[in-house]
Design a protein around this motif. Structure first.
Motif, PDB file in Angstrom:
ATOM      1  N   ALA A  40       0.849  -1.190   0.000  1.00 14.83           N
ATOM      2  CA  ALA A  40       0.000   0.000   0.000  1.00 14.83           C
ATOM      3  C   ALA A  40       0.880   1.233   0.000  1.00 14.83           C
ATOM      4  N   GLY A  41       0.607   2.118  -0.921  1.00 14.42           N
ATOM      5  CA  GLY A  41       1.324   3.380  -0.992  1.00 14.42           C
ATOM      6  C   GLY A  41       0.369   4.546  -0.929  1.00 14.42           C
ATOM      7  N   GLY A  42       0.897   5.706  -0.607  1.00 17.83           N
ATOM      8  CA  GLY A  42       0.086   6.905  -0.566  1.00 17.83           C
ATOM      9  C   GLY A  42       0.921   8.114  -0.926  1.00 17.83           C
ATOM     10  N   THR A  43       0.287   9.100  -1.516  1.00 14.69           N
ATOM     11  CA  THR A  43       1.015  10.307  -1.909  1.00 14.69           C
ATOM     12  C   THR A  43       0.693  11.465  -0.980  1.00 14.69           C
ATOM     13  N   THR A  44       1.651  12.346  -0.868  1.00 16.60           N
ATOM     14  CA  THR A  44       1.508  13.578  -0.114  1.00 16.60           C
ATOM     15  C   THR A  44       2.356  14.630  -0.809  1.00 16.60           C
ATOM     16  N   ARG A  45       2.096  15.877  -0.535  1.00 17.42           N
ATOM     17  CA  ARG A  45       2.839  16.945  -1.210  1.00 17.42           C
ATOM     18  C   ARG A  45       4.172  17.242  -0.539  1.00 17.42           C
ATOM     19  N   SER A  46       4.369  16.723   0.672  1.00 15.89           N
ATOM     20  CA  SER A  46       5.573  17.060   1.417  1.00 15.89           C
ATOM     21  C   SER A  46       6.072  15.875   2.231  1.00 15.89           C
ATOM     22  N   LYS A  47       7.377  15.749   2.347  1.00 16.20           N
ATOM     23  CA  LYS A  47       7.968  14.691   3.163  1.00 16.20           C
ATOM     24  C   LYS A  47       7.644  14.872   4.645  1.00 16.20           C
ATOM     25  N   GLU A  48       7.193  16.042   5.044  1.00 14.34           N
ATOM     26  CA  GLU A  48       6.870  16.293   6.444  1.00 14.34           C
ATOM     27  C   GLU A  48       5.745  15.389   6.946  1.00 14.34           C
ATOM     28  N   GLY A  90       1.414  16.272 -12.381  1.00 14.93           N
ATOM     29  CA  GLY A  90       2.058  15.754 -13.578  1.00 14.93           C
ATOM     30  C   GLY A  90       1.992  14.239 -13.649  1.00 14.93           C
ATOM     31  N   VAL A  91       2.522  13.690 -14.743  1.00 17.25           N
ATOM     32  CA  VAL A  91       2.549  12.241 -14.933  1.00 17.25           C
ATOM     33  C   VAL A  91       3.447  11.624 -13.857  1.00 17.25           C
ATOM     34  N   PRO A  92       2.941  10.647 -13.102  1.00 16.95           N
ATOM     35  CA  PRO A  92       3.762  10.027 -12.045  1.00 16.95           C
ATOM     36  C   PRO A  92       5.017   9.384 -12.627  1.00 16.95           C
ATOM     37  N   GLU A  93       6.156   9.710 -12.031  1.00 15.82           N
ATOM     38  CA  GLU A  93       7.429   9.205 -12.534  1.00 15.82           C
ATOM     39  C   GLU A  93       8.257   8.656 -11.385  1.00 15.82           C
ATOM     40  N   GLY A  94       9.454   8.166 -11.684  1.00 15.52           N
ATOM     41  CA  GLY A  94      10.382   7.698 -10.661  1.00 15.52           C
ATOM     42  C   GLY A  94       9.819   6.536  -9.867  1.00 15.52           C
ATOM     43  N   ASP A  95      10.067   6.545  -8.554  1.00 19.59           N
ATOM     44  CA  ASP A  95       9.622   5.452  -7.690  1.00 19.59           C
ATOM     45  C   ASP A  95       8.109   5.314  -7.687  1.00 19.59           C
ATOM     46  N   LEU A  96       7.391   6.446  -7.738  1.00 19.02           N
ATOM     47  CA  LEU A  96       5.930   6.400  -7.767  1.00 19.02           C
ATOM     48  C   LEU A  96       5.447   5.739  -9.050  1.00 19.02           C
TER      49      LEU A  96
END
Length: 291
Positions: free
Chosen positions: A26-34, A52-58
């Motif tokens: 399970a993953g989740g996104t947030t705008r900040s590492k905080e 934008g288009v999800p890139e990298g690890d995401l």
């Protein structure tokens, strides 16, 4: 189940907790590492996503995702995640996807003069944010349909729960008893958002679902009940027409309706907190109202 929640905020984290025993990843996104620690506490691998288009690890993680939850609100220019995934292609970005859920709002129904609405009611949104929601709902339905994936549009009423409720507002001295005759709202405890979304995800159910409580009620009644639980005097009544309110706060009172939850119940969901009295009572009794 391999889950990704775009916008793992108050509702997203409740969904993660409700599905904790079901997913292998399970993953989740947030705008900040905080906020990474909050996501990790709910069992999510955190990713920073700012559009934008999800890139990298995401982007790599999405390749194996089977269940997607979208909890990022559109802005006046549209839904940035929808736009990005429309360009990339839903199945191209997530070739294993089996189900998608989009968190929307009962605000899409607009004003119905206090009458009942259900999922068959024609939407007539009033505010710009609700107009944007209607467009986003259609966009996600179309995008999922093109990919052959069931999409659940989950329309939520006023959200409350630990740290976000009338008890805390009253304790902070910020509660108001605004009186507008005939005005009612529905509400929903965040844990019931988690539970209902978990059911829809497990069963891979598509369609539109109102996730809202059984008791549309005047807002001043909620404040009075919170005061009763706390053993304090409620704030004085204030006439809505003469109250000093922000344009956004006043706009909420421009939509008056009672929202039916019969469809999600018929799909097998039972509400833990079917009304604000049950929800506030539980928050007060277990001390989680402070957050």
């Amino acid at each position: 189940m391999r889950l990704m929640i775009f916008g793992a905020g108050f509702s997203g984290l409740a969904i993660a907790r409700a599905l904790a025993g079901d997913f292998g990843f399970a993953g989740g996104t947030t705008r900040s590492k905080e906020r990474f620690s909050k996501l990790e506490a709910a069992g999510l691998k955190p990713f920073v996503y700012q559009g934008g288009v999800p890139e990298g690890d995401l982007g790599e993680a999405l390749r194996d995702v089977t269940h997607l939850v979208m909890s990022i609100a559109p802005d006046t220019d549209g839904d940035p995640v929808l736009d990005a995934l429309s360009m990339a292609g839903l199945k191209q970005a997530m070739p294993q996807l089996e189900w998608a859920g989009y968190l929307s709002t009962v605000g899409v129904y607009g004003d119905h003069g206090g009458g009942w609405v259900d999922e068959t009611t024609i939407c007539k949104p009033v505010s710009k944010r609700s107009v944007a929601r209607v467009a986003a709902e259609k966009g996600w339905i179309d995008l999922a349909g093109e990919a052959g994936v069931p999409a659940a549009i989950i329309r939520l009423s006023g959200i409350y729960g630990p740290g976000r409720n009338a008890l805390k507002t009253l304790d902070a001295g910020k509660a108001r008893r605004l009186i507008k005759p005939g005005q009612v709202f529905n509400r929903i405890h965040v844990d019931d958002i988690g539970g209902a979304t978990a059911l829809l995800a497990r069963e891979r159910l598509g369609g539109i679902f109102n996730v809202t409580d059984d008791m549309p009620a005047p807002p001043q009644d909620v404040v009075e009940h919170a005061a009763h639980l706390m053993g304090v005097e409620p704030p004085p009544e204030t006439d809505f027409e003469t109250a000093d309110l922000s344009p956004m706060a006043r706009s909420f009172y421009g939509e008056n309706k009672r929202v039916s939850n019969a469809k999600v119940k018929a799909s097998g969901f039972s509400f833990a907190y079917p009304d604000y009295k049950a929800g506030l009572g539980a928050l007060w009794n277990d001390g989680t109202w402070k957050g």
